[in-house]
Design a protein around this motif. Structure first.
Motif, PDB file in Angstrom:
ATOM      1  N   ARG A  31     -72.723 -43.607  48.378  1.00 39.31           N
ATOM      2  CA  ARG A  31     -72.422 -44.446  49.113  1.00 39.31           C
ATOM      3  C   ARG A  31     -73.893 -44.828  49.735  1.00 39.31           C
ATOM      4  O   ARG A  31     -74.241 -45.683  50.941  1.00 39.31           O
ATOM      5  CB  ARG A  31     -72.030 -44.158  50.753  1.00 39.31           C
ATOM      6  N   VAL A 161     -76.916 -54.527  61.776  1.00 41.89           N
ATOM      7  CA  VAL A 161     -75.381 -53.652  60.972  1.00 41.89           C
ATOM      8  C   VAL A 161     -75.302 -52.979  62.477  1.00 41.89           C
ATOM      9  O   VAL A 161     -73.609 -52.949  62.105  1.00 41.89           O
ATOM     10  CB  VAL A 161     -76.591 -52.450  60.363  1.00 41.89           C
ATOM     11  N   GLY A 164     -73.307 -56.532  63.347  1.00 45.49           N
ATOM     12  CA  GLY A 164     -71.871 -56.582  62.488  1.00 45.49           C
ATOM     13  C   GLY A 164     -70.849 -55.361  62.755  1.00 45.49           C
ATOM     14  O   GLY A 164     -70.269 -55.412  61.391  1.00 45.49           O
ATOM     15  N   HIS A 166     -70.996 -51.799  62.843  1.00 44.47           N
ATOM     16  CA  HIS A 166     -71.628 -50.651  62.492  1.00 44.47           C
ATOM     17  C   HIS A 166     -72.146 -49.581  63.047  1.00 44.47           C
ATOM     18  O   HIS A 166     -73.021 -50.561  64.373  1.00 44.47           O
ATOM     19  CB  HIS A 166     -72.019 -50.576  60.788  1.00 44.47           C
ATOM     20  N   GLU A 170     -76.659 -47.595  60.143  1.00 48.89           N
ATOM     21  CA  GLU A 170     -75.139 -47.229  58.999  1.00 48.89           C
ATOM     22  C   GLU A 170     -74.946 -48.352  58.857  1.00 48.89           C
ATOM     23  O   GLU A 170     -74.802 -49.530  58.887  1.00 48.89           O
ATOM     24  CB  GLU A 170     -73.724 -47.096  60.419  1.00 48.89           C
ATOM     25  N   TYR A 171     -75.970 -48.459  57.247  1.00 50.13           N
ATOM     26  CA  TYR A 171     -75.630 -49.294  56.582  1.00 50.13           C
ATOM     27  C   TYR A 171     -74.575 -49.813  55.706  1.00 50.13           C
ATOM     28  O   TYR A 171     -73.956 -49.215  55.271  1.00 50.13           O
ATOM     29  CB  TYR A 171     -76.308 -49.009  55.348  1.00 50.13           C
ATOM     30  N   PRO A 172     -73.948 -50.712  55.373  1.00 50.10           N
ATOM     31  CA  PRO A 172     -72.254 -51.157  54.730  1.00 50.10           C
ATOM     32  C   PRO A 172     -73.099 -51.128  52.638  1.00 50.10           C
ATOM     33  O   PRO A 172     -74.559 -51.177  52.533  1.00 50.10           O
ATOM     34  CB  PRO A 172     -72.452 -53.039  55.017  1.00 50.10           C
ATOM     35  N   VAL A 173     -71.968 -50.190  53.094  1.00 51.36           N
ATOM     36  CA  VAL A 173     -72.294 -49.383  51.706  1.00 51.36           C
ATOM     37  C   VAL A 173     -72.415 -50.663  50.443  1.00 51.36           C
ATOM     38  O   VAL A 173     -73.311 -50.034  49.609  1.00 51.36           O
ATOM     39  CB  VAL A 173     -71.255 -49.339  50.935  1.00 51.36           C
ATOM     40  N   GLU A 174     -72.527 -52.083  50.567  1.00 56.26           N
ATOM     41  CA  GLU A 174     -72.870 -53.601  49.373  1.00 56.26           C
ATOM     42  C   GLU A 174     -74.310 -53.604  49.557  1.00 56.26           C
ATOM     43  O   GLU A 174     -74.520 -54.092  49.091  1.00 56.26           O
ATOM     44  CB  GLU A 174     -71.979 -54.536  49.676  1.00 56.26           C
ATOM     45  N   ALA A 176     -76.528 -51.470  50.945  1.00 55.24           N
ATOM     46  CA  ALA A 176     -77.073 -50.303  51.142  1.00 55.24           C
ATOM     47  C   ALA A 176     -78.286 -50.941  50.456  1.00 55.24           C
ATOM     48  O   ALA A 176     -79.386 -50.108  51.296  1.00 55.24           O
ATOM     49  CB  ALA A 176     -76.458 -48.849  51.224  1.00 55.24           C
TER      50      ALA A 176
END
Length: 214
Positions: A31, A161, A164, A166, A170-174, A176
């Motif tokens: 992730r 982030v 957005g 998060h 905490e990066y969005p997985v898509e 990151a």
């Protein structure tokens, strides 16, 4: 005193639980956006620590520059005649190695810090070879903005982030992988310039790009 400190650090390391955090990091590596666990820790799981490290480098430059302008070399004629030729030959290699380390950091040991250190060393070599720096002490000059690029990019990503929905870093997985690549590029360039600025020993004069030693 040094031996006591070394013994204390060794004892603390010996008492650390095994295998440490290796297993939790490996479990979340898919992730993180990268394949290298060190890069995942430095720019994802514990990116706040990396932000503080870059901030300390920037603070060091600010403190050093506040002490006064950097002096011109008193004896530029003493520069070794071999250094200019050596600098012209080796500097492209410094750039190539830095780019390779940045690319390698996503899946193997490498990343922004070693890449920045190599590029900073290349800049120091060119300065020792008698190159005239493209620097300016102008408050609004690109030099100052470039020095703060790493910290600015990291804070920008962290707050973006959060906007957005998060957490902080905490990066969005898509996204990151792309965000880490952006931070690697910004941090690598910033670290190189910060190390070079620390070597200068003071703030460049506003007209350093046109002045010549007396």
């Amino acid at each position: 005193m040094g031996l006591l400190l070394l013994a204390g650090l060794g004892g603390a390391a010996w008492l650390l639980p095994a295998p440490g955090l290796g297993e939790p990091v490996a479990a979340e590596l898919g992730r993180s956006g990268v394949e290298n666990p060190v890069t995942a820790v430095l720019l994802n799981f514990r990116a706040f620590d990396t932000l503080l490290e870059i901030a300390i480098l920037l603070l060091g430059v600010v403190v050093l520059w506040s002490l006064g302008p950097t002096p011109w070399p008193s004896s530029p004629e003493l520069v070794s005649p071999a250094l200019p030729a050596l600098g012209r030959v080796l500097f492209p290699a410094f750039v190539l190695v830095s780019a390779y380390l940045l690319w390698r950091g996503s899946h193997a040991p490498g990343g922004a810090f070693p890449a920045g250190a190599v590029m900073g060393a290349g800049g120091v070599l060119m300065l020792l070879a008698g190159a005239r720096p493209w620097l300016s002490g102008d408050v609004y000059g690109p030099w100052r903005w470039a020095l703060a690029l790493g910290m600015t990019a990291m804070l920008g990503v962290a707050f973006a982030v959060m906007a957005g929905g998060h957490g902080f870093f905490e990066y969005p997985v898509e996204l990151a992988g792309w965000l880490i690549l952006l931070l690697e590029l910004a941090a690598g360039l910033s670290i190189a310039l910060l190390l070079f600025a620390l070597y200068l020993g003071g703030e460049p004069p506003a007209d350093w790009d046109t002045r010549r030693p007396a």
